[in-house]
Structure formats: structure tokens, C-alpha cells
Design a protein around this motif. Structure first.
Motif, PDB file in Angstrom:
ATOM      1  N   VAL A  31       6.495  31.890 -30.647  1.00 23.33           N
ATOM      2  CA  VAL A  31       7.701  31.261 -31.183  1.00 23.33           C
ATOM      3  C   VAL A  31       8.749  32.297 -31.546  1.00 23.33           C
ATOM      4  O   VAL A  31       9.949  32.102 -31.293  1.00 23.33           O
ATOM      5  CB  VAL A  31       7.345  30.398 -32.410  1.00 23.33           C
ATOM      6  CG1 VAL A  31       8.593  29.740 -32.990  1.00 23.33           C
ATOM      7  CG2 VAL A  31       6.319  29.341 -32.025  1.00 23.33           C
ATOM      8  N   PHE A  32       8.344  33.392 -32.147  1.00 25.20           N
ATOM      9  CA  PHE A  32       9.281  34.406 -32.614  1.00 25.20           C
ATOM     10  C   PHE A  32       9.491  35.459 -31.519  1.00 25.20           C
ATOM     11  O   PHE A  32       8.531  36.051 -31.012  1.00 25.20           O
ATOM     12  CB  PHE A  32       8.770  35.058 -33.890  1.00 25.20           C
ATOM     13  CG  PHE A  32       8.585  34.071 -35.012  1.00 25.20           C
ATOM     14  CD1 PHE A  32       9.674  33.458 -35.612  1.00 25.20           C
ATOM     15  CD2 PHE A  32       7.309  33.740 -35.454  1.00 25.20           C
ATOM     16  CE1 PHE A  32       9.507  32.543 -36.632  1.00 25.20           C
ATOM     17  CE2 PHE A  32       7.131  32.831 -36.477  1.00 25.20           C
ATOM     18  CZ  PHE A  32       8.240  32.231 -37.068  1.00 25.20           C
ATOM     19  N   LEU A  33      10.753  35.688 -31.186  1.00 26.30           N
ATOM     20  CA  LEU A  33      11.129  36.625 -30.141  1.00 26.30           C
ATOM     21  C   LEU A  33      11.908  37.782 -30.746  1.00 26.30           C
ATOM     22  O   LEU A  33      12.604  37.621 -31.752  1.00 26.30           O
ATOM     23  CB  LEU A  33      12.005  35.929 -29.078  1.00 26.30           C
ATOM     24  CG  LEU A  33      11.474  34.629 -28.476  1.00 26.30           C
ATOM     25  CD1 LEU A  33      12.516  34.019 -27.550  1.00 26.30           C
ATOM     26  CD2 LEU A  33      10.177  34.871 -27.730  1.00 26.30           C
ATOM     27  N   SER A  34      11.798  38.924 -30.096  1.00 28.86           N
ATOM     28  CA  SER A  34      12.640  40.045 -30.493  1.00 28.86           C
ATOM     29  C   SER A  34      14.069  39.810 -29.999  1.00 28.86           C
ATOM     30  O   SER A  34      14.326  38.935 -29.165  1.00 28.86           O
ATOM     31  CB  SER A  34      12.092  41.350 -29.926  1.00 28.86           C
ATOM     32  OG  SER A  34      12.100  41.306 -28.509  1.00 28.86           O
ATOM     33  N   PHE A  35      14.995  40.615 -30.505  1.00 27.20           N
ATOM     34  CA  PHE A  35      16.400  40.437 -30.134  1.00 27.20           C
ATOM     35  C   PHE A  35      16.604  40.606 -28.638  1.00 27.20           C
ATOM     36  O   PHE A  35      17.306  39.810 -27.997  1.00 27.20           O
ATOM     37  CB  PHE A  35      17.270  41.438 -30.907  1.00 27.20           C
ATOM     38  CG  PHE A  35      18.709  41.433 -30.479  1.00 27.20           C
ATOM     39  CD1 PHE A  35      19.582  40.488 -30.993  1.00 27.20           C
ATOM     40  CD2 PHE A  35      19.191  42.357 -29.563  1.00 27.20           C
ATOM     41  CE1 PHE A  35      20.917  40.470 -30.592  1.00 27.20           C
ATOM     42  CE2 PHE A  35      20.509  42.342 -29.159  1.00 27.20           C
ATOM     43  CZ  PHE A  35      21.379  41.406 -29.683  1.00 27.20           C
ATOM     44  N   GLN A  36      15.986  41.641 -28.050  1.00 30.71           N
ATOM     45  CA  GLN A  36      16.228  41.921 -26.640  1.00 30.71           C
ATOM     46  C   GLN A  36      15.627  40.853 -25.732  1.00 30.71           C
ATOM     47  O   GLN A  36      16.189  40.542 -24.686  1.00 30.71           O
ATOM     48  CB  GLN A  36      15.692  43.294 -26.274  1.00 30.71           C
ATOM     49  CG  GLN A  36      14.204  43.493 -26.496  1.00 30.71           C
ATOM     50  CD  GLN A  36      13.748  44.898 -26.129  1.00 30.71           C
ATOM     51  OE1 GLN A  36      14.529  45.698 -25.626  1.00 30.71           O
ATOM     52  NE2 GLN A  36      12.483  45.202 -26.376  1.00 30.71           N
ATOM     53  N   VAL A  37      14.513  40.249 -26.136  1.00 30.64           N
ATOM     54  CA  VAL A  37      13.913  39.196 -25.315  1.00 30.64           C
ATOM     55  C   VAL A  37      14.778  37.944 -25.352  1.00 30.64           C
ATOM     56  O   VAL A  37      15.066  37.337 -24.311  1.00 30.64           O
ATOM     57  CB  VAL A  37      12.482  38.886 -25.786  1.00 30.64           C
ATOM     58  CG1 VAL A  37      11.913  37.691 -25.033  1.00 30.64           C
ATOM     59  CG2 VAL A  37      11.584  40.096 -25.585  1.00 30.64           C
ATOM     60  N   LYS A  38      15.223  37.548 -26.539  1.00 23.82           N
ATOM     61  CA  LYS A  38      16.054  36.346 -26.624  1.00 23.82           C
ATOM     62  C   LYS A  38      17.398  36.553 -25.930  1.00 23.82           C
ATOM     63  O   LYS A  38      17.876  35.664 -25.216  1.00 23.82           O
ATOM     64  CB  LYS A  38      16.285  35.973 -28.081  1.00 23.82           C
ATOM     65  CG  LYS A  38      17.210  34.758 -28.220  1.00 23.82           C
ATOM     66  CD  LYS A  38      17.179  34.113 -29.555  1.00 23.82           C
ATOM     67  CE  LYS A  38      18.069  32.885 -29.553  1.00 23.82           C
ATOM     68  NZ  LYS A  38      18.004  32.114 -30.802  1.00 23.82           N
ATOM     69  N   PHE A  39      18.009  37.713 -26.127  1.00 26.76           N
ATOM     70  CA  PHE A  39      19.295  37.980 -25.496  1.00 26.76           C
ATOM     71  C   PHE A  39      19.157  38.004 -23.973  1.00 26.76           C
ATOM     72  O   PHE A  39      20.062  37.572 -23.258  1.00 26.76           O
ATOM     73  CB  PHE A  39      19.853  39.311 -26.004  1.00 26.76           C
ATOM     74  CG  PHE A  39      21.270  39.562 -25.603  1.00 26.76           C
ATOM     75  CD1 PHE A  39      22.294  38.742 -26.056  1.00 26.76           C
ATOM     76  CD2 PHE A  39      21.594  40.612 -24.763  1.00 26.76           C
ATOM     77  CE1 PHE A  39      23.604  38.962 -25.682  1.00 26.76           C
ATOM     78  CE2 PHE A  39      22.896  40.847 -24.381  1.00 26.76           C
ATOM     79  CZ  PHE A  39      23.906  40.028 -24.846  1.00 26.76           C
ATOM     80  N   PHE A  40      18.025  38.483 -23.476  1.00 28.98           N
ATOM     81  CA  PHE A  40      17.781  38.479 -22.033  1.00 28.98           C
ATOM     82  C   PHE A  40      17.762  37.056 -21.492  1.00 28.98           C
ATOM     83  O   PHE A  40      18.395  36.757 -20.468  1.00 28.98           O
ATOM     84  CB  PHE A  40      16.456  39.178 -21.731  1.00 28.98           C
ATOM     85  CG  PHE A  40      16.002  39.055 -20.309  1.00 28.98           C
ATOM     86  CD1 PHE A  40      16.534  39.870 -19.322  1.00 28.98           C
ATOM     87  CD2 PHE A  40      15.048  38.110 -19.945  1.00 28.98           C
ATOM     88  CE1 PHE A  40      16.125  39.762 -18.000  1.00 28.98           C
ATOM     89  CE2 PHE A  40      14.638  37.996 -18.627  1.00 28.98           C
ATOM     90  CZ  PHE A  40      15.175  38.815 -17.652  1.00 28.98           C
ATOM     91  N   TYR A  41      17.062  36.156 -22.163  1.00 36.38           N
ATOM     92  CA  TYR A  41      16.983  34.776 -21.688  1.00 36.38           C
ATOM     93  C   TYR A  41      18.327  34.064 -21.793  1.00 36.38           C
ATOM     94  O   TYR A  41      18.695  33.277 -20.903  1.00 36.38           O
ATOM     95  CB  TYR A  41      15.910  34.012 -22.463  1.00 36.38           C
ATOM     96  CG  TYR A  41      14.537  34.152 -21.856  1.00 36.38           C
ATOM     97  CD1 TYR A  41      14.105  33.305 -20.845  1.00 36.38           C
ATOM     98  CD2 TYR A  41      13.663  35.139 -22.281  1.00 36.38           C
ATOM     99  CE1 TYR A  41      12.858  33.428 -20.273  1.00 36.38           C
ATOM    100  CE2 TYR A  41      12.399  35.280 -21.719  1.00 36.38           C
ATOM    101  CZ  TYR A  41      12.003  34.420 -20.704  1.00 36.38           C
ATOM    102  OH  TYR A  41      10.769  34.561 -20.122  1.00 36.38           O
ATOM    103  N   LEU A  42      19.085  34.335 -22.834  1.00 32.31           N
ATOM    104  CA  LEU A  42      20.406  33.711 -22.963  1.00 32.31           C
ATOM    105  C   LEU A  42      21.324  34.159 -21.828  1.00 32.31           C
ATOM    106  O   LEU A  42      22.067  33.350 -21.257  1.00 32.31           O
ATOM    107  CB  LEU A  42      21.022  34.055 -24.314  1.00 32.31           C
ATOM    108  CG  LEU A  42      20.323  33.492 -25.553  1.00 32.31           C
ATOM    109  CD1 LEU A  42      21.062  33.918 -26.812  1.00 32.31           C
ATOM    110  CD2 LEU A  42      20.217  31.974 -25.489  1.00 32.31           C
TER     111      LEU A  42
END
Length: 364
Positions: free
Chosen positions: A148-159
Motif C-alpha cells: 500500500v505504501f510507496l516511496s516517492f520515486q515509485v509513485k511519481f513513476f506511475y503518475l
């Protein structure tokens, strides 16, 4: 200053909109609204122990929510601007030198844009997977699910990935894509959106990132081969390399998906359908995900085999047509005028057997 870039994109208006957002970020009144567009939302601080200083610290993680749509919309506009810059300052200058036809020009622009995107995505995937430890520890792809919890770089990559493929839909209009090409492009755009959004929403971000790395590497090689082919039609070596890599990539994707979803998630203790906690680890969900991956990979493989067989048929038709071309007809030999009589030992004989009398010339 140009007010329009290639493909009918109002670049000046987009840049002005970007400046307005950046100025709004500086304002105290609209700062919160500006950050909603620019930065990922739903951050949460998780306490972690620091073994070096023997103290407790906090790590910021992220999860998804409806506000992500606003951030994705902002980066869709940014991607449109970057698309227009690559088109005008790189691809258009190269295509003018090649003097391509309309059909080849459209495919050249498509492959040129995708080469830039796939190359940057492959480098980004390698960096994220390396820093997060997904490559060195494959068990992390399914352990501690749900992620459920993502790091900044993982979430920004998916966005950014979702923003790119969403921006491809209006680009079909801006680039004036032919009607015959629109169904094909809509197919792979929707497939990418389905897989990326599915991995993001089902909390399979780690597995999805590795699968994207494999897929983007193959696609980069294919579109690079097309660019070299448009530059020189006799250059088909990269197509042969892509054909060899394509089948191996399909095998790796299927193996990794079965290993992570079919075996890894099946051994996780928490197997309860709980959307509020982000847990989708149930037998029907796993079977649906595996079925989708297998069907898509089988469809890709069927199209690949069909395309290769068609190219081989065309090649053998050309070869057989060259063999059937009749040889150039020979011109009839010019008849040699012979003197009356017959030849014997190189001497002309008269019909009665005596040699003809030589003609005497008068002396001057």
C-alpha cells in the motif's frame, strides 16, 4: 516567437498555463492548490529506527487516491509540451533530410517519439528497481503484500506513466494520424493504460515495474530498428535482433507473472478481499490477473508470428519472381555473304571443281 508547434499544439498557451501554475505556487493563497497539481498527494510518515544513530526517524511514504487524477492531468499537459518539442526540434529536422512518403513519415514520427519515451522509461525503471532492491531480491515482489505504501520515486513513476499514455489519446488528433492507423494505436494505448493502472490500483507496483522494464526494452529495440530501416531500407539487422529478443521477453514476462501471482501471492498468509486496506489477494483475483497477462502475451505472440510469416511470404515471392524473369532475347546473327562455290581447305573452289580466277588489276 512561434505560437504553434508541429501537429497543431498551442505550445504558447500551454507554456503560459505552466507559468501561471508556477507563479501560483509562490502565492500564499494558492500554494496548496498548486502543490495539488505538482506534487504527489496522500503522503504519510512512517517511523523507522536508525541503526547508525540508535534513534527513531520518519520515512515519508505515499498511497493513492482521487487527488492523483489532478496531478496526472497536470503532467498530461507537460507531456504534450515535451512531445511537441521533440517533434519540432528533432524529428522534423531528420525527416526533412530523409524525404519520406506520407505513410513512412507518420510511422517515423511514431517510432521517434516512442524511442525517446521507452529509452527514458527503461533508464528510470532500472534506477528505481535498483535503488528499491527489486532486482536483487525477487521475493520482494510478493512478500509483505499488499504494498500500500510507496516511496516517492515509485509513485511519481506511475503518475508519469499514466500521464504519458493518456496524453497519447489527444495526440492522435494533434498529429493528424490516418484513420487506418487509429484502431491499432488505440489498442496498445488502452493495453498500457489497463496494465499500468491495474498494477497501481491493485498494489502490485513492484511486479508492474519489472514487467514494464522488460516490455519497454523490447519496444525500444523495435522502434529503433524501424528508424534505422527508414534511414536505409537495406538495414534489417536490428529487426532480426528484435525478433530474437521478442520471444524471450514474452517467456520472461509469463514466468515472472506466474511466479509472483500464481505461487508467491498464493503463499501469503493474508488472503482476504479487503479493498479498504488494499488487499486483493484472493483466488478469483489472482486467476483473473493471470488470465489477463496470459491472454495479452498470447495475443502479442500470435501477431508476431503472423507478421513474420507474412514477411517471409513476401520475401519468397520476390525471390521466385526474380528467378522467373526470362532472359533477354538474343539478336539473330548477321548472315555472312559468301562467294559462289564451296570452300575446301580454306580455298574457295568453283562449282566445277576449279578455283576461281583471281582478278587482275591494271598497273597505273
Amino acid at each position: 516567437m512561434k505560437t504553434e508547434m508541429m501537429g497543431g499544439i498551442p505550445a504558447f498557451q500551454e507554456v503560459m498555463a505552466l507559468c501561471v501554475v508556477m507563479i501560483a505556487q509562490r502565492s500564499m493563497v494558492t500554494a496548496k492548490t498548486a502543490f495539488l497539481f505538482i506534487l504527489p498527494q496522500y503522503n504519510i510518515s512512517v517511523p523507522t529506527a536508525d541503526p547508525f544513530y540508535l534513534t527513531d526517524s520518519e520515512t515519508v511514504h505515499y498511497h493513492y487516491g482521487p487527488k492523483d487524477l489532478v496531478t496526472i492531468l497536470f503532467y498530461v499537459f507537460i507531456t504534450i509540451i515535451l512531445h511537441a518539442v521533440v517533434q519540432e526540434y528533432i524529428l522534423d529536422k531528420i525527416s526533412k533530410r530523409l524525404h519520406l512518403s506520407k505513410v513512412k513519415h507518420s510511422k517515423f514520427n511514431e517510432s521517434g517519439q516512442l524511442v525517446v519515451f521507452h529509452l527514458s522509461s527503461v533508464v528510470w525503471c532500472l534506477y528505481v528497481a535498483g535503488t528499491e532492491g527489486y532486482i536483487t531480491n525477487l521475493r520482494s515482489l510478493w512478500e509483505d503484500y499488499p504494498h500500500v505504501f510507496l516511496s516517492f520515486q515509485v509513485k511519481f513513476f506511475y503518475l508519469c506513466q499514466l500521464a504519458y499514455w493518456l496524453h497519447s489519446l489527444p495526440e492522435l488528433y494533434f498529429q493528424k494520424v490516418r484513420k487506418e492507423e487509429i484502431p491499432r494505436q488505440l489498442q496498445y494505448i488502452c493495453l498500457y493504460l489497463l496494465h499500468i493502472a491495474g498494477a497501481y490500483l491493485l498494489n502490485l507496483s513492484r511486479l508492474g515495474l519489472i514487467l514494464l522494464l522488460l516490455q519497454y526494452s523490447t519496444e525500444f529495440l523495435f522502434h529503433m530498428a524501424r528508424l534505422f530501416y527508414f534511414a536505409d531500407e537495406n538495414n534489417e539487422r536490428l529487426f532480426n535482433a528484435w525478433a530474437a529478443v521478442f520471444g524471450v521477453t514474452r517467456l520472461f514476462i509469463l514466468t515472472l507473472a506466474v511466479l509472483a501471482i500464481g505461487f508467491g501471492l498464493a503463499r501469503v498468509e493474508n488472503q482476504v478481499f479487503d479493498p479498504e486496506k488494499g488487499n486483493f489477494n484472493t483466488l478469483p483475483c489472482r486467476l483473473s490477473m493471470l488470465l489477463l497477462v496470459c491472454v495479452v502475451q498470447a495475443w502479442h505472440m500470435w501477431r508476431f508470428i503472423h507478421s513474420q510469416l507474412r514477411h517471409w511470404r513476401e520475401y519468397w515471392k520476390e525471390q521466385s519472381a526474380k528467378r522467373r524473369v526470362p532472359a533477354a532475347p538474343r539478336l539473330p546473327a548477321r548472315p555472312i555473304k559468301r562467294e559462289p562455290g564451296y570452300h575446301e581447305n580454306g580455298v574457295v573452289k568453283a562449282e566445277n571443281g576449279t578455283s576461281p580466277r583471281t582478278k587482275k588489276f591494271k598497273s597505273p
